[in-house]
Design a protein around this motif. Structure first.
Motif, PDB file in Angstrom:
ATOM      1  N   ALA A  32      34.807  38.479  30.648  1.00 21.85           N
ATOM      2  CA  ALA A  32      34.112  38.227  31.855  1.00 21.85           C
ATOM      3  C   ALA A  32      32.884  37.519  31.842  1.00 21.85           C
ATOM      4  CB  ALA A  32      33.891  39.759  32.392  1.00 21.85           C
ATOM      5  N   LEU A  33      32.282  37.575  31.031  1.00 19.83           N
ATOM      6  CA  LEU A  33      31.050  36.562  30.833  1.00 19.83           C
ATOM      7  C   LEU A  33      31.675  35.066  30.857  1.00 19.83           C
ATOM      8  CD1 LEU A  33      28.802  38.605  28.262  1.00 19.83           C
ATOM      9  CD2 LEU A  33      28.308  38.515  30.790  1.00 19.83           C
ATOM     10  N   ALA A  34      32.515  34.960  30.017  1.00 23.63           N
ATOM     11  CA  ALA A  34      33.044  33.505  29.721  1.00 23.63           C
ATOM     12  C   ALA A  34      33.703  33.213  31.429  1.00 23.63           C
ATOM     13  CB  ALA A  34      33.989  33.532  28.959  1.00 23.63           C
ATOM     14  N   VAL A  35      34.329  33.906  31.890  1.00 23.16           N
ATOM     15  CA  VAL A  35      35.036  33.600  33.315  1.00 23.16           C
ATOM     16  C   VAL A  35      33.800  33.336  34.201  1.00 23.16           C
ATOM     17  CG1 VAL A  35      36.392  34.503  35.175  1.00 23.16           C
ATOM     18  CG2 VAL A  35      37.204  34.690  32.818  1.00 23.16           C
ATOM     19  N   LEU A  36      33.028  34.304  34.428  1.00 24.73           N
ATOM     20  CA  LEU A  36      31.659  33.974  35.263  1.00 24.73           C
ATOM     21  C   LEU A  36      30.852  33.022  35.095  1.00 24.73           C
ATOM     22  CD1 LEU A  36      30.978  37.963  35.880  1.00 24.73           C
ATOM     23  CD2 LEU A  36      32.471  36.237  37.452  1.00 24.73           C
ATOM     24  N   ASP A  37      30.919  32.455  33.887  1.00 24.53           N
ATOM     25  CA  ASP A  37      30.166  31.376  33.377  1.00 24.53           C
ATOM     26  C   ASP A  37      30.841  29.843  33.701  1.00 24.53           C
ATOM     27  OD1 ASP A  37      27.522  30.804  32.459  1.00 24.53           O
ATOM     28  OD2 ASP A  37      28.412  30.475  30.293  1.00 24.53           O
ATOM     29  N   ASP A  75      32.119  27.634  36.360  1.00 20.57           N
ATOM     30  CA  ASP A  75      32.059  27.085  37.916  1.00 20.57           C
ATOM     31  C   ASP A  75      33.525  26.792  38.636  1.00 20.57           C
ATOM     32  OD1 ASP A  75      29.165  27.514  37.761  1.00 20.57           O
ATOM     33  OD2 ASP A  75      28.897  25.221  37.413  1.00 20.57           O
ATOM     34  N   GLN A  76      34.417  26.656  37.611  1.00 22.02           N
ATOM     35  CA  GLN A  76      35.843  26.282  38.350  1.00 22.02           C
ATOM     36  C   GLN A  76      36.488  27.496  38.294  1.00 22.02           C
ATOM     37  OE1 GLN A  76      35.876  23.053  39.169  1.00 22.02           O
ATOM     38  NE2 GLN A  76      33.953  23.013  38.774  1.00 22.02           N
ATOM     39  N   THR A  77      36.246  28.631  38.106  1.00 24.03           N
ATOM     40  CA  THR A  77      36.996  29.887  38.092  1.00 24.03           C
ATOM     41  C   THR A  77      37.517  29.996  39.614  1.00 24.03           C
ATOM     42  OG1 THR A  77      35.954  30.908  36.267  1.00 24.03           O
ATOM     43  CG2 THR A  77      37.221  32.264  37.491  1.00 24.03           C
ATOM     44  N   GLU A  78      38.918  30.260  39.604  1.00 29.84           N
ATOM     45  CA  GLU A  78      39.411  30.326  41.112  1.00 29.84           C
ATOM     46  C   GLU A  78      39.450  31.795  41.331  1.00 29.84           C
ATOM     47  OE1 GLU A  78      43.451  28.572  41.039  1.00 29.84           O
ATOM     48  OE2 GLU A  78      42.861  26.727  40.083  1.00 29.84           O
ATOM     49  N   MET A  79      39.579  31.814  42.698  1.00 25.24           N
ATOM     50  CA  MET A  79      39.492  33.347  43.457  1.00 25.24           C
ATOM     51  C   MET A  79      40.458  34.397  42.699  1.00 25.24           C
ATOM     52  SD  MET A  79      36.912  34.241  45.058  1.00 25.24           S
ATOM     53  CE  MET A  79      37.334  35.108  46.408  1.00 25.24           C
ATOM     54  N   GLU A  80      41.735  33.988  42.509  1.00 26.75           N
ATOM     55  CA  GLU A  80      42.795  34.720  41.882  1.00 26.75           C
ATOM     56  C   GLU A  80      42.588  35.242  40.529  1.00 26.75           C
ATOM     57  OE1 GLU A  80      46.140  36.946  41.808  1.00 26.75           O
ATOM     58  OE2 GLU A  80      45.407  35.735  43.471  1.00 26.75           O
ATOM     59  N   THR A  81      41.792  34.214  39.833  1.00 26.81           N
ATOM     60  CA  THR A  81      41.276  34.930  38.335  1.00 26.81           C
ATOM     61  C   THR A  81      39.982  36.119  38.681  1.00 26.81           C
ATOM     62  OG1 THR A  81      41.939  32.688  37.565  1.00 26.81           O
ATOM     63  CG2 THR A  81      40.253  34.110  36.394  1.00 26.81           C
ATOM     64  N   LEU A  82      39.290  35.603  39.609  1.00 30.83           N
ATOM     65  CA  LEU A  82      38.185  36.656  39.628  1.00 30.83           C
ATOM     66  C   LEU A  82      38.965  37.944  40.287  1.00 30.83           C
ATOM     67  CD1 LEU A  82      35.512  34.444  41.242  1.00 30.83           C
ATOM     68  CD2 LEU A  82      35.683  35.178  38.852  1.00 30.83           C
ATOM     69  N   ARG A  83      39.692  37.846  41.115  1.00 30.60           N
ATOM     70  CA  ARG A  83      40.473  39.050  41.454  1.00 30.60           C
ATOM     71  C   ARG A  83      41.087  39.859  40.497  1.00 30.60           C
ATOM     72  NH1 ARG A  83      42.773  36.291  45.318  1.00 30.60           N
ATOM     73  NH2 ARG A  83      41.444  36.163  47.398  1.00 30.60           N
ATOM     74  N   ASP A  84      41.864  39.154  39.503  1.00 27.33           N
ATOM     75  CA  ASP A  84      42.444  39.632  38.398  1.00 27.33           C
ATOM     76  C   ASP A  84      41.471  40.168  37.446  1.00 27.33           C
ATOM     77  OD1 ASP A  84      44.840  38.828  39.298  1.00 27.33           O
ATOM     78  OD2 ASP A  84      45.139  37.342  37.982  1.00 27.33           O
ATOM     79  N   LEU A  85      40.400  39.537  36.911  1.00 25.15           N
ATOM     80  CA  LEU A  85      39.109  40.186  36.440  1.00 25.15           C
ATOM     81  C   LEU A  85      38.511  41.363  36.838  1.00 25.15           C
ATOM     82  CD1 LEU A  85      37.252  39.673  33.906  1.00 25.15           C
ATOM     83  CD2 LEU A  85      35.911  38.263  35.706  1.00 25.15           C
ATOM     84  N   SER A  86      38.252  41.360  38.291  1.00 29.98           N
ATOM     85  CA  SER A  86      37.531  42.621  38.753  1.00 29.98           C
ATOM     86  C   SER A  86      38.721  43.819  38.743  1.00 29.98           C
ATOM     87  CB  SER A  86      37.552  42.508  40.289  1.00 29.98           C
ATOM     88  OG  SER A  86      36.512  41.244  40.613  1.00 29.98           O
ATOM     89  N   THR A  87      39.983  43.656  38.934  1.00 26.18           N
ATOM     90  CA  THR A  87      41.119  44.744  38.441  1.00 26.18           C
ATOM     91  C   THR A  87      40.816  45.150  37.116  1.00 26.18           C
ATOM     92  OG1 THR A  87      42.557  43.850  40.184  1.00 26.18           O
ATOM     93  CG2 THR A  87      43.255  45.262  38.649  1.00 26.18           C
ATOM     94  N   ASP A  88      40.870  44.241  36.253  1.00 29.33           N
ATOM     95  CA  ASP A  88      40.799  44.530  34.795  1.00 29.33           C
ATOM     96  C   ASP A  88      39.613  45.230  34.384  1.00 29.33           C
ATOM     97  OD1 ASP A  88      43.293  43.355  34.454  1.00 29.33           O
ATOM     98  OD2 ASP A  88      42.444  41.782  33.502  1.00 29.33           O
ATOM     99  N   LEU A  89      38.525  44.940  34.987  1.00 28.05           N
ATOM    100  CA  LEU A  89      36.978  45.489  34.860  1.00 28.05           C
ATOM    101  C   LEU A  89      37.088  46.936  35.294  1.00 28.05           C
ATOM    102  CD1 LEU A  89      34.690  42.402  35.386  1.00 28.05           C
ATOM    103  CD2 LEU A  89      35.037  43.704  33.274  1.00 28.05           C
ATOM    104  N   LEU A  90      37.589  47.264  36.663  1.00 24.25           N
ATOM    105  CA  LEU A  90      37.712  48.541  37.340  1.00 24.25           C
ATOM    106  C   LEU A  90      38.332  49.300  36.344  1.00 24.25           C
ATOM    107  CD1 LEU A  90      37.168  50.272  39.648  1.00 24.25           C
ATOM    108  CD2 LEU A  90      39.150  49.442  40.602  1.00 24.25           C
TER     109      LEU A  90
END
Length: 114
Positions: free
Chosen positions: A53-58, A60-75
């Motif tokens: 998650a730290l790498a993904v959030l770092d 700047d080019q991360t797409e919304m779908e990737t952030l949604r997937d990451l949020s689901t995994d973190l939850l």
């Protein structure tokens, strides 16, 4: 005197999403060991996910779908981690009562708590 058997919250849910419990006084039973192993795996996966998650959030080019997937995994990892913490907390020994007074019962002034 009979042994006091506690229910252990297991690190998985049933098919209907409800919690599963184990009733045993044998902490070395096959199911107890499976639960211990599953908890360890869940905590390791959560640790790995935090690093990811730290790498993904770092980036700047991360797409919304990737952030949604990451949020689901973190939850999911947070839910598992909370279940492990709850289960382990319920299995901690209760504090033994102490006698009144003496050094066994220190008192702090209210100011110590802010």
């Amino acid at each position: 005197m009979t042994a006091h058997i506690e229910l252990r919250l297991l690190p998985w849910t049933g098919p209907d999403g409800k919690p599963c419990y184990l009733s045993t006084d044998d902490t070395n039973s096959r199911l107890s060991r499976l639960a211990d192993t599953t908890e360890a795996i869940q905590l390791d996966l959560a640790d790995d996910l935090v690093a990811h998650a730290l790498a993904v959030l770092d980036d700047d080019q991360t797409e919304m779908e990737t952030l949604r997937d990451l949020s689901t995994d973190l939850l999911e990892a947070l839910r598992d981690t909370l279940r492990v913490a709850t289960s382990r907390g319920q299995r901690l020994p209760l504090p033994q009562p102490t006698t009144q007074g003496g050094d066994n019962n220190p008192q702090l002034p209210a100011a110590a708590f802010g």
